[in-house]
Design a protein around this motif. Structure first.
Motif, short mmCIF file in Angstrom:
data_model
loop_
_atom_site.label_atom_id
_atom_site.label_comp_id
_atom_site.label_asym_id
_atom_site.label_seq_id
_atom_site.Cartn_x
_atom_site.Cartn_y
_atom_site.Cartn_z
N LEU A 80 0.81 -1.22 0.00
CA LEU A 80 0.00 0.00 0.00
C LEU A 80 0.85 1.27 0.00
CD1 LEU A 80 -2.64 -1.25 2.58
CD2 LEU A 80 -3.08 -0.79 0.17
N THR A 81 2.17 1.12 -0.11
CA THR A 81 3.03 2.31 -0.16
C THR A 81 3.87 2.25 -1.42
OG1 THR A 81 4.82 1.16 0.96
CG2 THR A 81 3.27 2.36 2.36
N ASN A 82 4.66 3.28 -1.62
CA ASN A 82 5.63 3.27 -2.70
C ASN A 82 6.91 2.61 -2.17
OD1 ASN A 82 7.24 3.78 -4.87
ND2 ASN A 82 7.49 5.97 -4.43
N ARG A 83 7.18 1.37 -2.60
CA ARG A 83 8.38 0.67 -2.14
C ARG A 83 9.55 1.03 -3.06
NH1 ARG A 83 4.89 -4.76 -1.73
NH2 ARG A 83 4.10 -3.74 -3.59
N MET A 84 10.57 1.66 -2.47
CA MET A 84 11.63 2.24 -3.29
C MET A 84 12.83 1.31 -3.45
SD MET A 84 11.24 5.80 -1.29
CE MET A 84 9.78 6.84 -1.45
N ALA A 85 13.18 0.61 -2.39
CA ALA A 85 14.32 -0.31 -2.47
C ALA A 85 14.14 -1.39 -1.42
CB ALA A 85 15.62 0.44 -2.22
N GLY A 86 14.92 -2.47 -1.56
CA GLY A 86 14.83 -3.56 -0.61
C GLY A 86 13.81 -4.60 -1.07
N THR A 87 13.69 -5.67 -0.27
CA THR A 87 12.77 -6.74 -0.67
C THR A 87 11.84 -7.12 0.48
OG1 THR A 87 14.33 -8.43 0.04
CG2 THR A 87 14.42 -7.77 -2.28
N VAL A 88 10.68 -7.64 0.09
CA VAL A 88 9.75 -8.23 1.04
C VAL A 88 9.44 -9.61 0.51
CG1 VAL A 88 7.48 -8.08 2.12
CG2 VAL A 88 8.72 -5.98 1.53
N SER A 89 9.64 -10.63 1.34
CA SER A 89 9.22 -11.95 0.86
C SER A 89 8.39 -12.64 1.92
CB SER A 89 10.43 -12.80 0.47
OG SER A 89 11.24 -13.02 1.60
N PHE A 90 7.45 -13.43 1.45
CA PHE A 90 6.55 -14.14 2.36
C PHE A 90 6.50 -15.59 1.92
CE2 PHE A 90 2.40 -15.54 3.89
CZ PHE A 90 2.49 -15.15 5.21
N ASP A 91 6.83 -16.47 2.86
CA ASP A 91 6.80 -17.89 2.57
C ASP A 91 7.65 -18.19 1.32
OD1 ASP A 91 6.13 -20.37 3.26
OD2 ASP A 91 4.05 -20.30 2.60
N ASP A 92 8.81 -17.56 1.27
CA ASP A 92 9.77 -17.74 0.17
C ASP A 92 9.28 -17.22 -1.18
OD1 ASP A 92 11.70 -18.83 1.82
OD2 ASP A 92 10.81 -20.84 1.65
N THR A 93 8.21 -16.44 -1.19
CA THR A 93 7.76 -15.81 -2.43
C THR A 93 8.08 -14.33 -2.34
OG1 THR A 93 5.92 -17.35 -2.45
CG2 THR A 93 5.78 -15.48 -3.96
#
Lengths: 262, 372
Positions: A80-93
């Motif tokens: 819901l935001t502007n993701r500028m850098a970095g990663t988000v992973s959930f359950d290896d996805t």
């Protein structure tokens, strides 16, 4: 305070941000893994280099002063935001680029702080919307939600907007639990509740967690949140400041003085 | 409750809410005057019956056409000024089909004239004997095509114009919709010509007289058709919104778009269905209105848009049920008000009533109940 050993493999242990006592630990068996996340709204950057891990079944609290970006972390996880850098992973996805309407399929439930129910829909309809992505309303989870929050069963036909703040909060959680998520994210679940209901709300969250759902919670009521969680993150100015078990954070002199009012 | 009690309550109402109290007094005076007029025969009871019937017809049309306007407002977040020209488009599309079928696909008149709904007076509806009783197939096909064509038009315009600017402000979308309205209206005028034409054979519409005390209120088949079609469509929509997964998702999105997105409701799909429902109702409503009214012209929808807006705002903009109730109130006011005022002021009376209702309930009758 003694150096605690992470259960998982420790991959990074340095964080030189001012005043930080120790690095934010990283695990490689996390359900939710946020790595070096920069995010904000439009061009305005709120978070810089945030790390966050939630492992299966864990109960995590994010605390910190107003404007630290606590809610922004959650919103960023949910796209819901502007993701500028970095990663988000959930359950290896990797969900760094996913939209909210896609993330719901991954097994992540989210209860925003405000406007978290459809106020012109009935209680039952709100719960049905929680399972919109399934072709049919799942009987099992619906029963579980009604058993967990009996008041919702009693009021299943009532318009959600006419219920009290505490009941609406239960409905919002019930809605998010309809898909039986692996991780439930709660943004300030105690906000706006009468003092005698706050304790009850935290007890309910404890039980949801005890039944196997991992919980990630942002709370203004920091002491209570840290007392109940497995681990806590202290966020300041959009950056990680401390990370440790809830009890350790509560016992830490610096944390107490700076963030918990002595 | 004693008389003095009631007197006290009345006095308190006057002190606490003088606007409301004055309105109540005016309403009571008007009703008493109506009773007097009916009693002394200044207005005949049958005459009043005809006014009620006409008001009901107009009101059903305003309500049916207003539903789409209200839904676009609550789900797409803008006031769609091209809605009136959707109504005109639907009416013309439907009448093309009705003319062609009633004209025997060119057997009774030049096929070109039929396809242009008798542009420049080349062929009249009366010549073709158009009516529910005389040419039922042509009318049913016309009504269906009116709905379908309006849906296709709305989806096409959405893809072309509105979708690229979906996340702009409501004002930007509103102004864009005014542009769309002009484009549609003058395109229709260019193709079908500027003449106002009679499209039905009013002599061939069967009617029955319902005896009223001092006369007869006649009801014809086109009036019954408008009534039946409107009520069925409104009922269908009600069931759709309350019983189906899609309908509930529409209400959810109207209620709280952000929350709808994080519960996985496919918002573009809901938007598409909003256009489909709103446009089909507008098209069919326009066609049934033309059939009832008997005339068709290129700026019809534009003229009707104003009272439709009034109806929707009166009912509480964004609410489907508000649009229906608001439509009936505006329609009935327009025709019944001539009991007290000159008929030239009937429209003004409807808008005055809207203002008065908004004074008492600023958010409309169904305030804050978006689409539910």
């Amino acid at each position: 305070m003694s150096e605690t050993t992470a259960d998982g493999e420790r991959t990074d242990a340095t964080d030189e941000t001012a005043g930080a006592k120790r690095g934010t630990r990283r695990w490689d068996d996390s359900l939710l893994a946020v790595r070096d996340l920069d995010a904000g709204y439009g061009d305005l950057q709120i978070l810089s280099g945030v790390d966050l891990d939630v492992r299966s079944g864990e109960y995590i609290a994010i605390v910190g002063p107003n404007g630290a970006g606590k809610s922004t972390v959650m919103k960023s996880v949910f796209g819901l935001t502007n993701r500028m850098a970095g990663t988000v992973s959930f359950d290896d996805t990797d969900i760094s680029e996913s939209k909210p309407e896609e993330i719901i399929y991954e097994g992540l439930g989210y209860v925003p702080q405000n406007d978290n129910v459809f106020s012109s829909l009935s209680v039952q309809e709100n719960l049905e919307m929680g399972a919109y992505i399934l072709d049919e309303v799942p009987e099992g989870p619906l029963e579980t939600v009604y058993d967990r929050f009996p008041i919702l069963r009693e009021r299943s036909g009532q318009e959600a907007g006419t219920m009290s703040g505490g009941q609406r909060q239960m409905l919002a959680m019930g809605r998010a639990l309809m898909l039986e998520p692996d991780l439930l994210m709660l943004d300030e679940p105690s906000a706006g509740l009468a003092p005698d209901l706050v304790e009850d709300m935290f007890d309910r969250i404890d039980r949801i967690n005890a039944d196997g759902t991992a919980v990630l919670m942002v709370e203004q009521n920091a002491k209570e949140a840290l007392r109940r969680c497995d681990r806590g993150y202290v966020l300041v100015d959009g950056q990680n400041r401390y990370e440790d078990s809830g009890d350790a954070l509560l016992a830490d002199e610096q944390v107490r003085q700076d963030f918990l009012g002595g | 409750m004693g008389v003095s009690d009631r007197y006290d309550r009345g006095r308190r109402l006057f002190l606490e809410d003088p606007v409301r109290a004055v309105l109540v007094v005016i309403a009571v005076v008007l009703v008493l005057d109506l009773v007097r007029q009916l009693a002394v025969g200044q207005t005949q009871i049958s005459e009043f019956g005809v006014m009620l019937k006409d008001g009901l017809m107009r009101g059903l049309f305003f309500g049916l056409a207003g539903i789409g306007l209200s839904m676009t407002y609550s789900i797409l977040n803008f006031a769609n000024f091209s809605h009136g020209d959707f109504i005109t488009s639907g009416s013309f599309a439907g009448m093309v089909v009705t003319y062609v079928i009633a004209g025997g696909f060119g057997a009774e008149a030049d096929i070109g004239s039929l396809a242009l709904v008798g542009a420049d007076g080349s062929v009249y509806g009366a010549q073709l004997g158009i009516g529910v009783a005389t040419t039922p197939l042509a009318v049913v096909a016309g009504a269906v095509v009116a709905g379908v064509a309006t849906v296709l038009l709305a989806l096409f315009i959405d893809r072309l114009v509105y979708r690229p600017i979906r996340d702009r402000s409501g004002i930007a979308l509103l102004i864009t919709s005014i542009g769309v309205a002009f484009a549609l209206r003058y395109l229709i005028q260019f193709v079908f010509g500027p003449s106002r034409r009679g499209v039905t054979d009013s002599g061939a519409v069967p009617s029955i007289g319902i005896p009223a005390v001092d006369g007869v209120v006649s009801v014809n088949l086109h009036e019954v058709s408008l009534l039946v079609v409107s009520v069925l469509l409104m009922l269908g929509l009600h069931l759709l919104l309350q019983r189906t997964r899609l309908g509930k998702a529409m209400r959810a999105m109207a209620d709280n778009e952000d929350l709808a997105r994080i519960t996985g409701i496919p918002t573009e799909r809901v938007v598409r269905f909003t256009w489909i429902i709103g446009a089909s109702l507008a098209g069919v409503a326009g066609y049934m209105f033309v059939l009832w009214n008997g005339t068709l012209h290129w700026f019809q929808g534009w003229i009707l848009l104003l009272p439709i807006f009034a109806a929707v705002i009166l009912g509480g903009i964004g609410s489907v049920y508000g649009a229906i109730v608001g439509g009936l109130v505006i329609g009935l006011t327009m025709s019944v008000s001539i009991v007290w005022i000159p008929s030239g002021l009937a429209r003004a009376a409807a808008f005055l009533l809207m203002i008065v209702v908004l004074l008492v309930r600023p958010e409309g009758i169904f305030a804050g109940r978006s689409t539910a």
